[in-house]
Design an enzyme around this catalytic site. Structure first.
Site, PDB file in Angstrom:
ATOM      1  N   HIS A   1      34.099 -54.591  -6.311  1.00 27.95           N
ATOM      2  CA  HIS A   1      33.540 -53.969  -5.100  1.00 27.95           C
ATOM      3  C   HIS A   1      32.558 -52.866  -5.473  1.00 27.95           C
ATOM      4  O   HIS A   1      31.522 -52.700  -4.830  1.00 27.95           O
ATOM      5  CB  HIS A   1      34.655 -53.352  -4.240  1.00 27.95           C
TER       6      HIS A   1
ATOM      7  N   LEU B   1      40.002 -51.557  -3.301  1.00 28.31           N
ATOM      8  CA  LEU B   1      38.724 -51.661  -4.003  1.00 28.31           C
ATOM      9  C   LEU B   1      38.903 -51.635  -5.517  1.00 28.31           C
ATOM     10  O   LEU B   1      39.722 -50.882  -6.039  1.00 28.31           O
ATOM     11  CB  LEU B   1      37.801 -50.515  -3.567  1.00 28.31           C
TER      12      LEU B   1
END
Ligand code: PAF
Length: 289
Positions: free
Chosen positions: A37, A33
């Site tokens: 994100h 991530l």
């Protein structure tokens, strides 16, 4: 934050949330991530009672010579980021849980794939559509969040949701960029220091295209040429494509009109990067449509 790795457990939990009248925002990811994100998660957090993030590196969407095995993975780090961001449920299945055996039915994306990444990554969007059909059934979200960095993926998901009547609102979220304009991507970690220095040229080229259109340029050829020239002059990357098409239909254009996507993909030594801009122009007169 609840971490779930079983499909059945996830479905029971999601049914329970729906019975309680909670709205569910879903952010499907392949992990590793980054702030892109995080922007999807934050938006989902604002608009829903529950936020579900899935982390699953989907083998079906990688070609035989692509980076499935070395795709970056760091679950401990992802779990920490998700928790910090206020995610309620992290769905993290093993490949054997998602694909216990060969599939008997698989999605084939029939439109919006003969251009851009679809052309150089045959079967990629079939794999994306197949895993998303599974994930949508497992999570049963009200809204699903996707980054506009992969504009073609957003267009394909738009078609999937319409064609299969998923009662899901697709929420496209603008690309998050580094200070120098490089689009955030899990694959940026592959870049050498020199490539990292050169990589912002992609966005600079797209901005130059946007400025030319603002100044009245309407020829797709001229825009493609301008973007290519800028990238070739400022990077050692090999250009995979520079394309100008309508959005979200992804029909290649000769003359710019309506909503236009200018998209690029380049290959550095060990990373393939994509980026795009969307330009909004007046619609073409009827006879040209
Ligand atoms: O964009 C991605 O990370 C993937 O294509 C997705 C949507 C999670 C499907 O595997």
């Amino acid at each position: 934050m609840i971490i779930v790795d079983r499909i059945r457990e996830m479905q029971v939990l999601m049914h329970q949330c729906r019975r309680e009248g909670k709205t569910i925002g879903f952010v499907p990811t392949m992990g590793y991530l980054h702030e892109g994100h995080a922007a999807l998660i934050d938006r989902a957090r604002e608009e829903n009672d529950m936020v579900v993030v899935s982390i699953f590196v989907n083998p079906l969407q990688f070609g035989p010579n692509e980076d499935f095995a070395r795709y970056p993975r760091d679950f401990a780090r992802d779990r920490h980021i998700a928790e910090q961001r206020g995610v309620d449920v992290l769905f993290h299945p093993e490949a054997g849980e998602m694909y216990p055996g060969p599939l008997t039915v698989q999605a084939v994306v029939k439109a919006r794939t003969d251009v851009l990444c679809g052309r150089s990554r045959p079967g990629h969007f079939d794999g994306v559509a197949t895993v998303l059909i599974k994930l949508f059934h497992i999570v049963m979200p009200d809204r699903a969040y996707f980054g506009m960095k992969d504009a073609q993926q957003v267009a394909v998901v738009d078609g999937l949701i319409r064609d299969f009547n998923f009662p899901i609102e697709l929420v496209p979220v603008p690309t998050v960029r580094e200070d120098d304009g490089l689009a955030k991507s899990s694959r940026n970690v592959y870049l050498s220091p020199q490539e990292r220095k050169e990589a912002p040229a992609l966005y600079q080229a797209l901005q130059a295209a946007a400025a030319a259109v603002e100044d009245g340029e309407r020829s797709a050829d001229a825009i493609r040429h301008l973007v290519k020239e800028h990238i070739e002059a400022h990077t050692h990357a090999e250009i995979d494509y520079v394309e100008v098409c309508s959005y979200p239909d992804l029909t290649p254009l000769e003359t710019l009109h309506g909503t236009v996507l200018v998209a690029v993909a380049v290959r550095f030594a060990s990373a393939r990067l994509i980026d795009n801009v969307i330009l909004r122009l007046p619609k073409a007169p009827r006879q040209e449509e």
